[in-house]
Design an enzyme around this catalytic site. Sequence first.
Site, short mmCIF file in Angstrom:
data_model
loop_
_atom_site.label_atom_id
_atom_site.label_comp_id
_atom_site.label_asym_id
_atom_site.label_seq_id
_atom_site.Cartn_x
_atom_site.Cartn_y
_atom_site.Cartn_z
CE LYS A 1 -72.87 -3.04 56.86
NZ LYS A 1 -71.56 -2.43 56.71
CG ASN A 2 -72.92 0.61 54.76
OD1 ASN A 2 -72.57 0.10 55.82
ND2 ASN A 2 -72.59 0.13 53.58
NE ARG B 1 -68.84 -6.43 60.48
CZ ARG B 1 -67.72 -5.83 60.08
NH1 ARG B 1 -66.70 -6.56 59.69
NH2 ARG B 1 -67.63 -4.52 60.05
CB CYS C 1 -61.35 -5.52 55.83
SG CYS C 1 -62.03 -4.91 54.31
CG ASP D 1 -71.40 -2.31 49.50
OD1 ASP D 1 -71.79 -1.43 50.28
OD2 ASP D 1 -70.19 -2.58 49.32
NE ARG E 1 -61.50 -0.89 56.49
CZ ARG E 1 -61.60 0.41 56.36
NH1 ARG E 1 -62.64 0.98 56.68
NH2 ARG E 1 -60.68 1.20 55.96
NE ARG F 1 -62.73 -0.62 52.75
CZ ARG F 1 -63.78 -1.17 53.37
NH1 ARG F 1 -63.76 -2.44 53.68
NH2 ARG F 1 -64.83 -0.42 53.69
N PRO F 2 -57.43 2.33 53.03
CG PRO F 2 -56.32 3.50 51.35
CD PRO F 2 -57.05 2.24 51.61
CB VAL F 3 -58.62 6.55 56.78
CG1 VAL F 3 -59.62 5.40 56.96
CG2 VAL F 3 -57.44 6.41 57.74
CG ASP F 4 -55.03 8.13 51.57
OD1 ASP F 4 -55.92 7.24 51.64
OD2 ASP F 4 -54.66 8.62 50.50
CG LEU F 5 -58.48 9.94 49.83
CD1 LEU F 5 -59.53 9.53 48.80
CD2 LEU F 5 -57.44 10.85 49.19
CB ILE G 1 -65.13 0.30 44.47
CG1 ILE G 1 -66.22 0.85 43.54
CG2 ILE G 1 -65.01 1.09 45.77
CD1 ILE G 1 -66.10 2.32 43.22
C1 EPZ Z 1 -68.26 2.51 52.38
O1 EPZ Z 1 -66.95 2.11 52.73
C2 EPZ Z 1 -69.19 1.37 52.80
N1 EPZ Z 1 -69.12 1.21 54.26
C3 EPZ Z 1 -68.78 0.09 52.09
O2 EPZ Z 1 -69.72 -0.92 52.45
C4 EPZ Z 1 -68.87 0.33 50.58
O3 EPZ Z 1 -68.44 -0.83 49.90
C5 EPZ Z 1 -67.98 1.52 50.20
O4 EPZ Z 1 -68.37 2.68 50.96
C6 EPZ Z 1 -68.10 1.87 48.72
O5 EPZ Z 1 -69.43 2.17 48.41
C7 EPZ Z 1 -69.82 2.05 55.05
O6 EPZ Z 1 -70.48 2.97 54.59
C8 EPZ Z 1 -69.73 1.82 56.53
P1 EPZ Z 1 -64.77 4.37 50.34
P2 EPZ Z 1 -65.74 3.19 52.69
O7 EPZ Z 1 -64.04 5.29 51.27
O8 EPZ Z 1 -66.26 4.54 52.99
C9 EPZ Z 1 -60.34 4.22 48.60
C10 EPZ Z 1 -70.42 -3.03 53.13
O9 EPZ Z 1 -70.33 -4.12 52.57
N2 EPZ Z 1 -60.02 5.18 49.67
O10 EPZ Z 1 -65.90 4.93 49.53
O11 EPZ Z 1 -64.65 2.65 53.53
C11 EPZ Z 1 -60.75 2.86 49.14
O12 EPZ Z 1 -59.60 2.07 49.38
C12 EPZ Z 1 -69.24 -2.08 53.14
O13 EPZ Z 1 -71.45 -2.59 53.71
C13 EPZ Z 1 -58.71 5.67 49.76
O14 EPZ Z 1 -57.84 5.31 48.97
O15 EPZ Z 1 -65.32 3.13 51.17
C14 EPZ Z 1 -61.61 2.31 48.04
O16 EPZ Z 1 -60.79 1.76 47.03
C15 EPZ Z 1 -68.03 -2.72 52.50
N3 EPZ Z 1 -58.42 6.56 50.75
C16 EPZ Z 1 -62.32 3.55 47.48
O17 EPZ Z 1 -61.52 4.66 47.90
C17 EPZ Z 1 -59.36 6.99 51.65
O18 EPZ Z 1 -59.03 7.82 52.53
C18 EPZ Z 1 -63.73 3.76 47.99
O19 EPZ Z 1 -63.69 3.66 49.40
C19 EPZ Z 1 -60.68 6.48 51.54
C20 EPZ Z 1 -60.99 5.58 50.54
#
Ligand code: EPZ
Length: 426
Positions: free
Chosen positions: A22-23, A405, A123, A313, A99, A128-132, A335
Amino acid sequence: MDSIRIRGGRPLNGVIPISGAKNAALPLMAASLLTAETLTLENLPHLVDITTMANLLTAHGVSLHMNGAGRRCGGRSLAMTTPAITSTTAHYDLVRKMRASILVLGPLLAREGRARVSLPGGCAIGARPVDLHLKALAQMGAAISIDGGYVDARVDGRLKGAHLVFPQVTVTGTENLLMAAALADGETIIDNAAREPEVTDLAQCLIAMGAEIEGLGTQRLVVRGRESLHGATHAVLPDRIEAGSYAVAAAITRGEVLLQYADAAQMASLLKVLSAAGAAVSVEEGGVRVSAADAPLKGVDVMTEPHPGFPTDMQAQVMALFATAEGAAMVTETIFENRFMHVPELKRMGADINIHNGSAIVRGVRRLSGAPVMATDLRASMSLVLAGLAAEGETMVNRVYHLDRGYERLEQKLAACGADIERVRG
Ligand code: EPZ
């Protein structure tokens, strides 16, 4: 809302075909926006999130042609063509369902010079911010503003290559910027890039589309932008989290399962934990075999980390296993800030778990007892299914739309190995 009824206590024995990840599929589908030619994905899993992404891409002008069972385990083949972007807006009603919709931001900006994407919102497992994502795109020349819950991004001409350093590893952040950099003017370096296999799979697909990317699998990705990309055909890699979830199913039921198509190299940290717990793990021609038929299993301390560390995960799933193993295990989640939603539900089944800040102490009990439980998020739901497979008596997992999902044909795959499991239409 559907539920899943499980009567536990039966060891699993048999073969489980692992579907496409999926990912990996979600960013790969978003990559179709980067070219006017056809991108064909094979081994696509049948999942709700895939349908959601398909609906989102259609709204941007992608024409999709799905056809039946692909070359492996029923995976579909999907051809996507985007002659022109017909809308650069990703609406809230679609984004709120998934998301990962944020993954259209980079491609839309790179292809069209503008994008208006609803902020995904939080969620169950965290804010789950996207600031980065946004800071990195701004560094490449995008003008970013937030209004009315939407990200508005624009760039005159092309994005510019830049040296990006992620202060924290972000999987979809790395994927978004990889896709943006593929069409940027100049070279982009992404430092502290995510090393998840799904990121590498996306990079390999982009290279097949004509992108120039080096450093796959490392923390430094170097992308030399191209004016345009062409079509390609790419097979989605096997889902290491689905495979890991069924590896735990074999262990928790003290059974033996062959995870067909699973790639052991991508599951190394999990398989190491299962071996340390006492399960027998072997790599075969067709996949990975996990057996716990004659082993008293014991708890093992785990801490979640970015790949190649132990995957967040898989945290909820191994916690269910340790709840039934001998001894104690400390499970530390680094995480996400709220990824212990499965704990109260496991405790209703008799698990002995205590949470201290970001860690949970799990003390194994002789048997869990079946109970009605509530699914809260995708992987927590799987944790409850796994506990139900091991528990004495009947477990009813409610709100299983979470499971749909991320797990394709879950009941069928488990029932084929002897589980007493059925879906109850709600
Ligand atoms: C991906 O989510 C996966 N989803 C998640 O899988 C997985 O748990 C996660 O990576 C970690 O491996 C998909 O690939 C679709 P991150 P993602 O950005 O990209 C913080 C599942 O169960 N962060 O690596 O959203 C964030 O809050 C799902 O299949 C910021 O602060 O995760 C988290 O604490 C759940 N700012 C950490 O970084 C940002 O701009 C890692 O998040 C982005 C992230």
